[in-house]
Write a protein that holds these residues in place. Structure first.
Motif, PDB file in Angstrom:
ATOM      1  N   TYR A 118       0.282  -9.694  -5.331  1.00  0.00           N
ATOM      2  CA  TYR A 118       0.704  -9.668  -3.928  1.00  0.00           C
ATOM      3  C   TYR A 118       1.999 -10.456  -3.744  1.00  0.00           C
ATOM      4  CZ  TYR A 118       0.965 -11.019   0.972  1.00  0.00           C
ATOM      5  OH  TYR A 118       1.412 -11.267   2.247  1.00  0.00           O
ATOM      6  N   TRP A 135       4.930  -8.516  -5.016  1.00  0.00           N
ATOM      7  CA  TRP A 135       5.267  -7.432  -4.082  1.00  0.00           C
ATOM      8  C   TRP A 135       5.996  -7.987  -2.867  1.00  0.00           C
ATOM      9  CZ3 TRP A 135       3.504  -7.191   0.982  1.00  0.00           C
ATOM     10  CH2 TRP A 135       3.917  -6.054   1.707  1.00  0.00           C
ATOM     11  N   SER A 168       9.721  -6.955  -1.710  1.00  0.00           N
ATOM     12  CA  SER A 168       9.936  -6.288  -0.426  1.00  0.00           C
ATOM     13  C   SER A 168      10.797  -7.140   0.514  1.00  0.00           C
ATOM     14  CB  SER A 168       8.601  -5.958   0.238  1.00  0.00           C
ATOM     15  OG  SER A 168       7.851  -7.144   0.483  1.00  0.00           O
TER      16      SER A 168
END
Length: 230
Positions: A17, A20, A24
């Motif tokens: 997570y 990511w 992002s």
């Protein structure tokens, strides 16, 4: 196997997570130009000069998000996406790395400790696992000193865990310094501060996840060895 998964899966999911979120968040704010039109390379040189760190060189590094400060050579290395772009994300990352350079120049204690234990921690990270599993294999074949070898591996791996734990205050402090210098120098506007801070917060989560992974792995090894000793 169930015990191993219980120890490993949660921090692994957190790490995925975190990666990511970094990707992002950086992707979002790397597309937004900063008001001054300063590339990461120019911003790094300017911030270093503001802190009287003219002796610290700024160089390009290879790879995505490979930005780091090297205290041994007193070099700040920036990835191409940061060095060559005048983005909000670049400001946050550059300020963070300059924060490490300031830590080094002011002899920030946690950084000194981390640098001092790095050689042993590196050894533990590379060979701790090997010794643990080698010790278990020898013990399973009836070799009593196999547990001693495994414990030696745990001790080495423990040094890597200590390194991971001490990394947290070093990284958090560098991000705090980054936010302060971006505000105090006026390099980032209020709106840009929000974006730069978001990038810094996302990056910080990766260090938390890495620390949890290391701690849980160490606890798993200790539990196995305590069971073997019984």
């Amino acid at each position: 196997m169930g015990l191993y998964l219980a120890f490993i899966i949660p921090p692994l999911l957190l790490m995925l997570y975190a990666q990511w979120r970094v990707s992002s968040t950086f992707g979002k704010y790397s597309k937004i130009a900063n008001d001054r039109g300063m590339t990461g390379l120019a911003a790094a040189r300017w911030l270093l000069d503001q802190h009287n760190l003219q002796e610290v060189r700024v160089e390009l590094s290879k790879g995505k998000l490979s930005d780091h400060y090297d205290p041994r050579g007193r070099v700040l290395r920036l990835s191409p996406d940061v060095a060559n772009k005048s983005s909000v994300a670049a400001l946050g990352i550059v300020a963070h790395e300059v924060g490490h350079a300031v830590q080094h120049a002011t002899a920030y204690t946690p950084l000194k400790i981390r640098n001092a234990i790095y050689p042993v921690a590196s050894l533990g990270s590379n060979f701790g696992f090997i010794l643990v599993f080698l010790g278990f294999i020898l013990y399973s074949f009836g070799t009593a000193f196999g547990l001693n070898i495994a414990w030696a591996g745990v001790a080495l791996f423990g040094a890597a865990v200590v390194f991971s734990v001490i990394t947290l205050p070093v990284e958090f402090n560098a991000s705090t310094r980054a936010r302060i210098m971006l505000r105090s120098t006026g390099l980032a506007s209020v709106t840009e501060m929000n974006g730069a801070s978001a990038v810094l917060s996302a990056a910080a989560l990766t260090y938390v996840a890495a620390m949890l992974q290391a701690v849980m792995q160490l606890l798993y090894f200790v539990m196995l060895l305590m069971g073997g000793r019984r």
